[in-house]
Write an enzyme that holds these catalytic residues in place. Structure first.
Site, mmCIF file in Angstrom:
data_model
loop_
_atom_site.group_PDB
_atom_site.id
_atom_site.type_symbol
_atom_site.label_atom_id
_atom_site.label_comp_id
_atom_site.label_asym_id
_atom_site.label_seq_id
_atom_site.Cartn_x
_atom_site.Cartn_y
_atom_site.Cartn_z
ATOM 1 N N THR A 13 0.818 -1.220 0.000
ATOM 2 C CA THR A 13 0.000 0.000 0.000
ATOM 3 C C THR A 13 0.852 1.272 0.000
ATOM 4 O OG1 THR A 13 -0.117 -0.156 2.402
ATOM 5 C CG2 THR A 13 -1.999 -1.032 1.174
ATOM 6 N N GLY A 14 2.172 1.124 0.117
ATOM 7 C CA GLY A 14 3.066 2.284 0.137
ATOM 8 C C GLY A 14 3.453 2.724 -1.269
ATOM 9 N N GLN A 84 8.298 1.301 9.166
ATOM 10 C CA GLN A 84 7.987 2.646 9.634
ATOM 11 C C GLN A 84 9.050 3.474 8.928
ATOM 12 O OE1 GLN A 84 7.727 5.926 10.319
ATOM 13 N NE2 GLN A 84 9.348 5.642 11.824
ATOM 14 N N SER A 126 18.513 1.457 2.995
ATOM 15 C CA SER A 126 18.371 2.899 2.746
ATOM 16 C C SER A 126 19.688 3.654 2.835
ATOM 17 C CB SER A 126 17.404 3.451 3.788
ATOM 18 O OG SER A 126 17.490 4.849 3.847
ATOM 19 N N GLU A 128 19.888 6.313 4.265
ATOM 20 C CA GLU A 128 19.929 6.865 5.624
ATOM 21 C C GLU A 128 20.967 6.140 6.475
ATOM 22 O OE1 GLU A 128 18.249 9.161 7.989
ATOM 23 O OE2 GLU A 128 18.206 10.186 6.075
ATOM 24 N N TYR A 150 15.557 5.564 12.884
ATOM 25 C CA TYR A 150 15.208 4.899 11.620
ATOM 26 C C TYR A 150 16.474 4.376 10.934
ATOM 27 C CZ TYR A 150 14.070 4.471 6.644
ATOM 28 O OH TYR A 150 13.958 4.013 5.358
ATOM 29 N N LYS A 154 17.527 0.543 10.062
ATOM 30 C CA LYS A 154 17.816 0.056 8.699
ATOM 31 C C LYS A 154 19.189 -0.627 8.641
ATOM 32 C CE LYS A 154 14.263 0.879 6.001
ATOM 33 N NZ LYS A 154 13.552 -0.183 5.299
ATOM 34 N N ARG A 185 4.142 9.787 -3.383
ATOM 35 C CA ARG A 185 4.911 9.951 -2.159
ATOM 36 C C ARG A 185 3.994 10.405 -1.030
ATOM 37 N NH1 ARG A 185 9.339 8.413 0.727
ATOM 38 N NH2 ARG A 185 11.174 9.660 0.266
HETATM 39 P P1 NAP Z 1 5.848 4.040 2.568
HETATM 40 O O1 NAP Z 1 5.145 4.708 1.442
HETATM 41 O O2 NAP Z 1 5.911 4.702 3.896
HETATM 42 O O3 NAP Z 1 5.192 2.586 2.734
HETATM 43 C C1 NAP Z 1 5.454 1.797 3.855
HETATM 44 C C2 NAP Z 1 4.609 0.542 3.777
HETATM 45 O O4 NAP Z 1 4.899 -0.298 4.918
HETATM 46 C C3 NAP Z 1 3.084 0.784 3.795
HETATM 47 O O5 NAP Z 1 2.472 -0.101 2.893
HETATM 48 C C4 NAP Z 1 2.721 0.424 5.231
HETATM 49 O O6 NAP Z 1 1.387 -0.013 5.376
HETATM 50 C C5 NAP Z 1 3.664 -0.763 5.458
HETATM 51 N N1 NAP Z 1 3.833 -1.110 6.879
HETATM 52 C C6 NAP Z 1 4.271 -0.305 7.876
HETATM 53 N N2 NAP Z 1 4.317 -0.989 9.035
HETATM 54 C C7 NAP Z 1 3.894 -2.248 8.771
HETATM 55 C C8 NAP Z 1 3.705 -3.414 9.549
HETATM 56 N N3 NAP Z 1 3.973 -3.421 10.863
HETATM 57 N N4 NAP Z 1 3.282 -4.543 8.944
HETATM 58 C C9 NAP Z 1 3.002 -4.542 7.616
HETATM 59 N N5 NAP Z 1 3.136 -3.464 6.825
HETATM 60 C C10 NAP Z 1 3.579 -2.329 7.392
HETATM 61 O O7 NAP Z 1 7.371 3.723 2.158
HETATM 62 P P2 NAP Z 1 8.058 3.720 0.695
HETATM 63 O O8 NAP Z 1 8.548 5.097 0.407
HETATM 64 O O9 NAP Z 1 7.205 3.003 -0.255
HETATM 65 O O10 NAP Z 1 9.358 2.857 1.002
HETATM 66 C C11 NAP Z 1 9.342 1.437 0.903
HETATM 67 C C12 NAP Z 1 10.513 0.864 1.702
HETATM 68 O O11 NAP Z 1 11.742 1.383 1.193
HETATM 69 C C13 NAP Z 1 10.514 1.217 3.183
HETATM 70 O O12 NAP Z 1 11.065 0.123 3.874
HETATM 71 C C14 NAP Z 1 11.443 2.409 3.271
HETATM 72 O O13 NAP Z 1 11.992 2.508 4.559
HETATM 73 C C15 NAP Z 1 12.466 2.023 2.231
HETATM 74 N N6 NAP Z 1 13.178 3.120 1.569
HETATM 75 C C16 NAP Z 1 12.467 4.114 0.969
HETATM 76 C C17 NAP Z 1 13.156 5.113 0.289
HETATM 77 C C18 NAP Z 1 12.412 6.237 -0.388
HETATM 78 O O14 NAP Z 1 13.068 7.232 -0.733
HETATM 79 N N7 NAP Z 1 11.114 6.103 -0.641
HETATM 80 C C19 NAP Z 1 14.563 5.085 0.213
HETATM 81 C C20 NAP Z 1 15.239 4.020 0.809
HETATM 82 C C21 NAP Z 1 14.533 3.031 1.473
HETATM 83 P P3 NAP Z 1 0.184 1.036 5.690
HETATM 84 O O15 NAP Z 1 -0.240 1.562 4.345
HETATM 85 O O16 NAP Z 1 -0.818 0.167 6.350
HETATM 86 O O17 NAP Z 1 0.737 2.110 6.570
HETATM 87 N N1 GDD Z 2 9.892 15.742 5.923
HETATM 88 C C1 GDD Z 2 10.378 16.983 5.937
HETATM 89 N N2 GDD Z 2 9.537 18.019 6.203
HETATM 90 N N3 GDD Z 2 11.679 17.167 5.672
HETATM 91 C C2 GDD Z 2 12.151 18.432 5.655
HETATM 92 C C3 GDD Z 2 11.337 19.543 5.901
HETATM 93 C C4 GDD Z 2 9.960 19.331 6.202
HETATM 94 O O1 GDD Z 2 9.201 20.234 6.441
HETATM 95 N N4 GDD Z 2 12.101 20.658 5.781
HETATM 96 C C5 GDD Z 2 13.329 20.272 5.475
HETATM 97 N N5 GDD Z 2 13.382 18.922 5.402
HETATM 98 C C6 GDD Z 2 14.588 18.108 5.135
HETATM 99 C C7 GDD Z 2 14.849 17.033 6.186
HETATM 100 O O2 GDD Z 2 15.455 17.619 7.344
HETATM 101 C C8 GDD Z 2 15.777 16.117 5.412
HETATM 102 O O3 GDD Z 2 17.095 16.574 5.486
HETATM 103 C C9 GDD Z 2 15.285 16.257 3.960
HETATM 104 O O4 GDD Z 2 14.421 17.398 3.929
HETATM 105 C C10 GDD Z 2 14.540 15.048 3.414
HETATM 106 O O5 GDD Z 2 13.538 14.669 4.332
HETATM 107 P P1 GDD Z 2 12.412 13.580 3.981
HETATM 108 O O6 GDD Z 2 11.762 13.932 2.703
HETATM 109 O O7 GDD Z 2 11.551 13.422 5.183
HETATM 110 O O8 GDD Z 2 13.252 12.266 3.665
HETATM 111 P P2 GDD Z 2 14.494 11.569 4.400
HETATM 112 O O9 GDD Z 2 15.700 11.824 3.545
HETATM 113 O O10 GDD Z 2 14.574 11.951 5.812
HETATM 114 O O11 GDD Z 2 14.087 10.040 4.346
HETATM 115 C C11 GDD Z 2 13.569 9.450 3.139
HETATM 116 O O12 GDD Z 2 14.634 8.943 2.370
HETATM 117 C C12 GDD Z 2 15.337 7.860 2.983
HETATM 118 C C13 GDD Z 2 16.484 7.464 2.020
HETATM 119 O O13 GDD Z 2 17.577 8.319 2.212
HETATM 120 C C14 GDD Z 2 12.565 8.368 3.531
HETATM 121 O O14 GDD Z 2 11.904 7.904 2.366
HETATM 122 C C15 GDD Z 2 13.260 7.183 4.168
HETATM 123 O O15 GDD Z 2 12.326 6.125 4.361
HETATM 124 C C16 GDD Z 2 14.378 6.711 3.222
HETATM 125 O O16 GDD Z 2 15.069 5.624 3.780
#
Ligand code: NAP
Ligand code: GDD
Length: 324
Positions: A13-14, A84, A126, A128, A150, A154, A185
């Site tokens: 669902t994400g 999360q 990630s 991160e 977080y 990871k 997103r």
């Molecule tokens: P997202 O949109 O926040 O989706 C997270 C998903 O995890 C949702 O489907 C959520 O379900 C599910 N979930 C959370 N807790 C759960 C639980 N206890 N049991 C089962 N399902 C659960 O994240 P995303 O951006 O698609 O990212 C996907 C993965 O890649 C994550 O592991 C994230 O940490 C990692 N990642 C993301 C990025 C990025 O830039 N997007 C970069 C590096 C790594 P609900 O809909 O029910 O909340």
């Molecule tokens: N969310 C958010 N909101 N971030 C902000 C804001 C705000 O109002 N203002 C500035 N930022 C800055 C944060 O401090 C961070 O440095 C940057 O924007 C990106 O924040 P996010 O978009 O929340 O993403 P993230 O980099 O912390 O984490 C995402 O990327 C990771 C991979 O590097 C998430 O998708 C993680 O799940 C993923 O692992």
């Protein structure tokens, strides 16, 4: 005839889960999505493909639910995307983040080991994990220095994936993905917060956009491109770890400039700095080196940064106009 391949996606669902499901369906896969129980339906990102996939309940906090799910669905590939995933929340809920984002990976891996250790496993690691970076750009060999609960979770998820590969000879791969974005997103992440804010201001629904650190730099790509790399990893004979990134970095400020500029507005007139969005420990700069992914998988990012920004702004404008 080749038998249909079956894949299980946690986190369907994400953002990433929805793009990966679309991609796997297009490859001819049978797609099973693990969803957790919720009092309301949150299938917005997958409703357009809901009749083509199978949804089954399970939770990363409950290993038995995953064992049962694997026994019933018998996939040949598992993509563990559930987590999360919001960094800011991880300071407020560090234990829950650890239970889900760290130990959840062990539960899933163990379920795979018990039910069928031949299942190929992908872990959503990630950038991160690099946190306070010790090398620029970051590659597979760069040491980790996570800066949030977080990020720490990871790192655990990454190493337990490596450990199950080495302990049990399982086909487990870890994709170290840098930030990837899209119109799907979540609204709390900075890119979508900005593009949604731009659209609201343009349509007269808001007058300002409150943000935190504008100087943070991220290596931003398009989610639709990145899910392909996940699949490519599981098609290799040998499991491994790969950095998936564009190799370019941009500041939050520059993202604002482009997003506001796309609708003819000057960001500096609308963006207001707000302490509430500053983090206790920041990740200042991320930029990945995707050389290995290109060489070994043949993967490369297809969507330029400017196109990503305008795609997201246009999508938010269209969405809001529909709701007006
Ligand atoms: P997202 O949109 O926040 O989706 C997270 C998903 O995890 C949702 O489907 C959520 O379900 C599910 N979930 C959370 N807790 C759960 C639980 N206890 N049991 C089962 N399902 C659960 O994240 P995303 O951006 O698609 O990212 C996907 C993965 O890649 C994550 O592991 C994230 O940490 C990692 N990642 C993301 C990025 C990025 O830039 N997007 C970069 C590096 C790594 P609900 O809909 O029910 O909340
Ligand atoms: N969310 C958010 N909101 N971030 C902000 C804001 C705000 O109002 N203002 C500035 N930022 C800055 C944060 O401090 C961070 O440095 C940057 O924007 C990106 O924040 P996010 O978009 O929340 O993403 P993230 O980099 O912390 O984490 C995402 O990327 C990771 C991979 O590097 C998430 O998708 C993680 O799940 C993923 O692992």
């Amino acid at each position: 005839m080749t038998p249909t391949k079956r894949a299980l996606i946690t986190g369907i669902t994400g953002q990433d889960g929805s793009y990966l499901a679309e991609f796997l369906l297009a490859q001819g896969y049978e797609v099973i999505g693990m969803i957790r129980r919720s009092s309301t339906v949150n299938f917005e990102r997958i409703q357009h493909i809901q009749d083509k996939i199978t949804l089954t309940t399970g939770d990363l906090l409950d290993e038995v639910s995953m064992i049962n799910l694997l026994r019933e669905s018998r996939p040949s590939e598992v993509y563990n995307l559930a987590a999360q995933s919001f960094v800011q929340t991880s300071w407020g809920q560090p234990v829950f983040t650890g239970e889900t984002t760290a130990l959840g990976v062990t539960r899933m891996l163990d379920a795979v080991r018990i039910v069928d250790p031949d299942i190929r496993f992908y872990q959503a690691s990630s950038s991160e994990m690099f946190g306070k970076v010790v090398e620029v750009p970051q590659r597979e060999t760069t040491p980790f220095y996570p800066r949030s609960p977080y990020g720490v979770a990871k790192v655990y998820g990454h190493w337990i994936t490596v450990n199950y590969r080495e302990s049990y000879d399982m086909h487990t791969s870890s994709g170290i993905l840098f930030n990837h974005e899209s119109p799907r997103r979540g609204l709390e992440f900075v890119t979508r917060k900005i593009t949604n804010g731009v659209a609201r201001i343009k349509l007269g629904l808001d007058r300002e956009l409150r943000l935190g650190n504008l100087e943070a730099q991220r290596d931003w790509g398009f989610a639709g491109d990145y899910v392909k790399a996940m699949w490519m990893m599981l098609q290799q004979d040998r499991p491994d770890d790969y950095v998936v990134a564009t190799g370019k970095t941009q500041s939050v400020r520059h993202f604002c400039e482009l997003a506001f500029g796309h609708v003819g507005l000057d960001y500096s007139k609308y963006v207001v700095l707000d302490e509430r969005f500053m983090r206790p420990a920041e990740v200042d700069l991320l930029v990945g080196d995707p050389t290995k992914a290109r060489a070994m998988l043949g993967w490369y990012p297809e969507t330029p940064f400017e196109q990503l920004v305008t795609m997201m702004v246009d999508a938010d404008l269209a969405l809001l106009k529909k709701q007006l």
